[in-house]
Design a protein around this motif. Structure first.
Motif, PDB file in Angstrom:
ATOM      1  N   VAL A 139       0.859  -1.188   0.000  1.00 25.09           N
ATOM      2  CA  VAL A 139       0.000   0.000   0.000  1.00 25.09           C
ATOM      3  C   VAL A 139       0.892   1.235   0.000  1.00 25.09           C
ATOM      4  N   ARG A 140       0.748   2.083  -1.028  1.00 25.31           N
ATOM      5  CA  ARG A 140       1.597   3.266  -1.149  1.00 25.31           C
ATOM      6  C   ARG A 140       0.779   4.546  -1.349  1.00 25.31           C
ATOM      7  N   ASN A 141      -0.385   4.582  -0.787  1.00 25.60           N
ATOM      8  CA  ASN A 141      -1.218   5.775  -0.785  1.00 25.60           C
ATOM      9  C   ASN A 141      -1.327   6.225   0.670  1.00 25.60           C
ATOM     10  N   TYR A 142      -1.074   7.509   0.923  1.00 27.63           N
ATOM     11  CA  TYR A 142      -1.038   7.984   2.305  1.00 27.63           C
ATOM     12  C   TYR A 142      -2.387   7.876   3.010  1.00 27.63           C
ATOM     13  N   GLN A 143      -3.479   8.125   2.303  1.00 25.95           N
ATOM     14  CA  GLN A 143      -4.794   8.005   2.943  1.00 25.95           C
ATOM     15  C   GLN A 143      -5.078   6.545   3.301  1.00 25.95           C
ATOM     16  N   LYS A 183      13.439   6.111   0.195  1.00 27.04           N
ATOM     17  CA  LYS A 183      13.479   7.051   1.321  1.00 27.04           C
ATOM     18  C   LYS A 183      13.187   6.379   2.655  1.00 27.04           C
ATOM     19  N   SER A 184      12.755   5.136   2.619  1.00 29.09           N
ATOM     20  CA  SER A 184      12.417   4.422   3.843  1.00 29.09           C
ATOM     21  C   SER A 184      13.657   3.746   4.413  1.00 29.09           C
ATOM     22  N   LEU A 185      13.873   3.933   5.692  1.00 28.46           N
ATOM     23  CA  LEU A 185      15.029   3.343   6.374  1.00 28.46           C
ATOM     24  C   LEU A 185      14.564   2.241   7.314  1.00 28.46           C
ATOM     25  N   ARG A 186      15.361   1.204   7.435  1.00 28.33           N
ATOM     26  CA  ARG A 186      14.990   0.114   8.352  1.00 28.33           C
ATOM     27  C   ARG A 186      14.820   0.631   9.780  1.00 28.33           C
ATOM     28  N   GLU A 187      15.626   1.622  10.152  1.00 25.83           N
ATOM     29  CA  GLU A 187      15.531   2.187  11.500  1.00 25.83           C
ATOM     30  C   GLU A 187      14.289   3.072  11.648  1.00 25.83           C
ATOM     31  N   PRO A 222      11.037   3.043   9.297  1.00 25.69           N
ATOM     32  CA  PRO A 222      10.229   2.701   8.123  1.00 25.69           C
ATOM     33  C   PRO A 222       9.099   3.688   7.912  1.00 25.69           C
ATOM     34  N   ARG A 223       8.754   3.921   6.656  1.00 25.46           N
ATOM     35  CA  ARG A 223       7.669   4.847   6.304  1.00 25.46           C
ATOM     36  C   ARG A 223       6.336   4.132   6.144  1.00 25.46           C
ATOM     37  N   TRP A 224       6.371   2.825   5.913  1.00 34.36           N
ATOM     38  CA  TRP A 224       5.166   2.086   5.565  1.00 34.36           C
ATOM     39  C   TRP A 224       4.937   0.921   6.523  1.00 34.36           C
ATOM     40  N   HIS A 225       3.799   0.991   7.208  1.00 37.48           N
ATOM     41  CA  HIS A 225       3.361  -0.097   8.077  1.00 37.48           C
ATOM     42  C   HIS A 225       2.056  -0.649   7.518  1.00 37.48           C
ATOM     43  N   THR A 226       1.749  -1.860   7.908  1.00 36.78           N
ATOM     44  CA  THR A 226       0.554  -2.510   7.389  1.00 36.78           C
ATOM     45  C   THR A 226      -0.029  -3.429   8.453  1.00 36.78           C
ATOM     46  N   VAL A 227      -0.860  -4.359   8.035  1.00 31.55           N
ATOM     47  CA  VAL A 227      -1.467  -5.344   8.927  1.00 31.55           C
ATOM     48  C   VAL A 227      -1.280  -6.734   8.327  1.00 31.55           C
ATOM     49  N   THR A 228      -1.476  -7.726   9.163  1.00 29.44           N
ATOM     50  CA  THR A 228      -1.598  -9.099   8.698  1.00 29.44           C
ATOM     51  C   THR A 228      -3.072  -9.451   8.783  1.00 29.44           C
ATOM     52  N   VAL A 229      -3.584 -10.053   7.710  1.00 28.60           N
ATOM     53  CA  VAL A 229      -4.992 -10.450   7.680  1.00 28.60           C
ATOM     54  C   VAL A 229      -5.086 -11.968   7.693  1.00 28.60           C
ATOM     55  N   GLY A 230      -6.209 -12.450   8.211  1.00 28.33           N
ATOM     56  CA  GLY A 230      -6.483 -13.879   8.242  1.00 28.33           C
ATOM     57  C   GLY A 230      -7.760 -14.187   7.480  1.00 28.33           C
ATOM     58  N   TYR A 231      -7.756 -15.320   6.826  1.00 29.29           N
ATOM     59  CA  TYR A 231      -8.904 -15.758   6.031  1.00 29.29           C
ATOM     60  C   TYR A 231     -10.087 -16.109   6.924  1.00 29.29           C
TER      61      TYR A 231
END
Length: 152
Positions: A29-33, A86-90, A92-101
């Protein structure tokens, strides 16, 4: 508990892939909203799985948020189309979730059917020009969708 709609192109990752894998990091996901919506998710939230860029596009199943604040690994992968230099491991700019079926619906709730049932104010996916891959779904709309599935 909140409801969401999350899109994926079935040739990239489908409901059947999630059924097989049981859980998956919802990466890319790379959209800020959309990123901000993901940041507000909680464990136990439900998400309608929407197949986009297919015929017909529509809601095909249900999944659940099982982990939050997951660092999206694709931002560091130079080979990924989601790589972010531009994202650094220390930091990160992008976080997400883990989903389950949870389930695959017996039939697709097509975009055309969604347009006939809901206004653009009620369900964002029917808005003209909407390109968000993650969006909230109002509780009353979610209940209508779940009732439609049970009646099918």
């Amino acid at each position: 508990m909140a409801y969401w709609l999350m899109k994926s192109e079935p040739d990239a990752y489908s409901i059947e892939d999630l059924r097989r894998d049981r859980t998956e990091v919802w990466d890319g996901v790379r959209n800020y909203q959309a990123r901000n919506f993901i940041a507000s998710m909680a464990i136990g939230d439900k998400a309608f799985f929407y197949h986009s860029n297919t015929k017909p596009p529509g809601i095909v199943g249900l999944m659940e948020v099982v982990e939050i604040n997951v660092v999206d690994p694709t931002q560091f992968d130079r080979e990924s189309k989601y790589y972010d230099p531009k994202s650094l491991r220390e930091k990160p700019r992008w976080h997400t979730v883990t989903v389950g079926y949870l389930e695959t619906f017996k039939s697709v709730i097509s975009l055309d059917e969604l347009r006939k049932t809901f206004s653009p104010e009620e369900l964002w996916v029917v808005r003209q020009g909407n390109r968000l891959s993650v969006m909230p779904v109002d509780d009353m709309v979610a209940e209508k969708l779940l009732h439609k599935i049970q009646a099918a």
